[in-house]
Design an enzyme around this catalytic site. Structure first.
Site, PDB file in Angstrom:
ATOM      1  N   LEU A  10       0.841  -1.186   0.000  1.00 12.44           N
ATOM      2  CA  LEU A  10       0.000   0.000   0.000  1.00 12.44           C
ATOM      3  C   LEU A  10       0.873   1.231   0.000  1.00 12.44           C
ATOM      4  O   LEU A  10       1.968   1.222   0.560  1.00 12.44           O
ATOM      5  CB  LEU A  10      -0.874   0.043   1.260  1.00 12.44           C
ATOM      6  CG  LEU A  10      -1.850  -1.101   1.468  1.00 12.44           C
ATOM      7  CD1 LEU A  10      -2.438  -1.028   2.862  1.00 12.44           C
ATOM      8  CD2 LEU A  10      -2.940  -1.044   0.423  1.00 12.44           C
ATOM      9  N   VAL A  13       4.156  -1.068   3.491  1.00 10.83           N
ATOM     10  CA  VAL A  13       3.377   0.163   3.499  1.00 10.83           C
ATOM     11  C   VAL A  13       4.329   1.302   3.145  1.00 10.83           C
ATOM     12  O   VAL A  13       5.322   1.526   3.840  1.00 10.83           O
ATOM     13  CB  VAL A  13       2.730   0.423   4.883  1.00 10.83           C
ATOM     14  CG1 VAL A  13       1.969   1.743   4.877  1.00 10.83           C
ATOM     15  CG2 VAL A  13       1.822  -0.737   5.264  1.00 10.83           C
ATOM     16  N   GLU A  14       4.032   1.983   2.036  1.00 11.75           N
ATOM     17  CA  GLU A  14       4.847   3.132   1.629  1.00 11.75           C
ATOM     18  C   GLU A  14       4.141   4.413   2.069  1.00 11.75           C
ATOM     19  O   GLU A  14       2.929   4.537   1.927  1.00 11.75           O
ATOM     20  CB  GLU A  14       5.049   3.157   0.114  1.00 11.75           C
ATOM     21  CG  GLU A  14       5.923   2.042  -0.371  1.00 11.75           C
ATOM     22  CD  GLU A  14       6.110   2.065  -1.873  1.00 11.75           C
ATOM     23  OE1 GLU A  14       7.182   1.637  -2.314  1.00 11.75           O
ATOM     24  OE2 GLU A  14       5.190   2.494  -2.601  1.00 11.75           O
ATOM     25  N   ILE A  15       4.931   5.328   2.608  1.00 10.94           N
ATOM     26  CA  ILE A  15       4.428   6.643   2.999  1.00 10.94           C
ATOM     27  C   ILE A  15       5.154   7.642   2.113  1.00 10.94           C
ATOM     28  O   ILE A  15       6.387   7.638   2.043  1.00 10.94           O
ATOM     29  CB  ILE A  15       4.682   6.915   4.487  1.00 10.94           C
ATOM     30  CG1 ILE A  15       4.082   5.775   5.330  1.00 10.94           C
ATOM     31  CG2 ILE A  15       4.096   8.266   4.889  1.00 10.94           C
ATOM     32  CD1 ILE A  15       4.527   5.769   6.773  1.00 10.94           C
TER      33      ILE A  15
END
Length: 99
Positions: free
Chosen positions: A43, A92-94
């Site tokens: 995500l 999870v990429e921010i």
């Protein structure tokens, strides 16, 4: 949803400003879920603050960054992002949008 090819022959489903990256069994690309099995995912979220602030918050909470910061292709534009793992070891990429 529309199927969109991008860098390295990869594909994603794009809908509005969102994107779901597709991983082909046996040809997964990095980064990916820790143990890519059917149902594993990655995500990417666009942060409401600068990525450097996100990085500082992660460090303050001792959340390890597994990749980045790196610039890559987002759903609507280039992004700068860091990758972390959720409790199920999904990626999870921010991110922050790039000009």
């Amino acid at each position: 949803m529309t199927l969109k090819p991008f860098a390295g022959g990869r594909k994603a489903f794009r809908f509005g400003s969102q994107k779901i990256n597709l991983h082909v069994k046996g040809r997964a690309f990095e980064p990916k879920a820790h143990t890519p099995v059917p149902g594993a995912l990655d995500l990417c979220f666009i942060a409401s603050v600068a990525l450097d602030d996100v990085i500082a918050r992660l460090a303050g909470r001792k959340v390890p960054i597994v990749e980045g910061p790196i610039v890559r292709t987002g759903a609507t534009s280039r992004i700068r992002c860091v990758g972390v793992r959720d409790p199920d070891l999904n990626l999870v990429e921010i991110s922050e949008l790039q000009p």
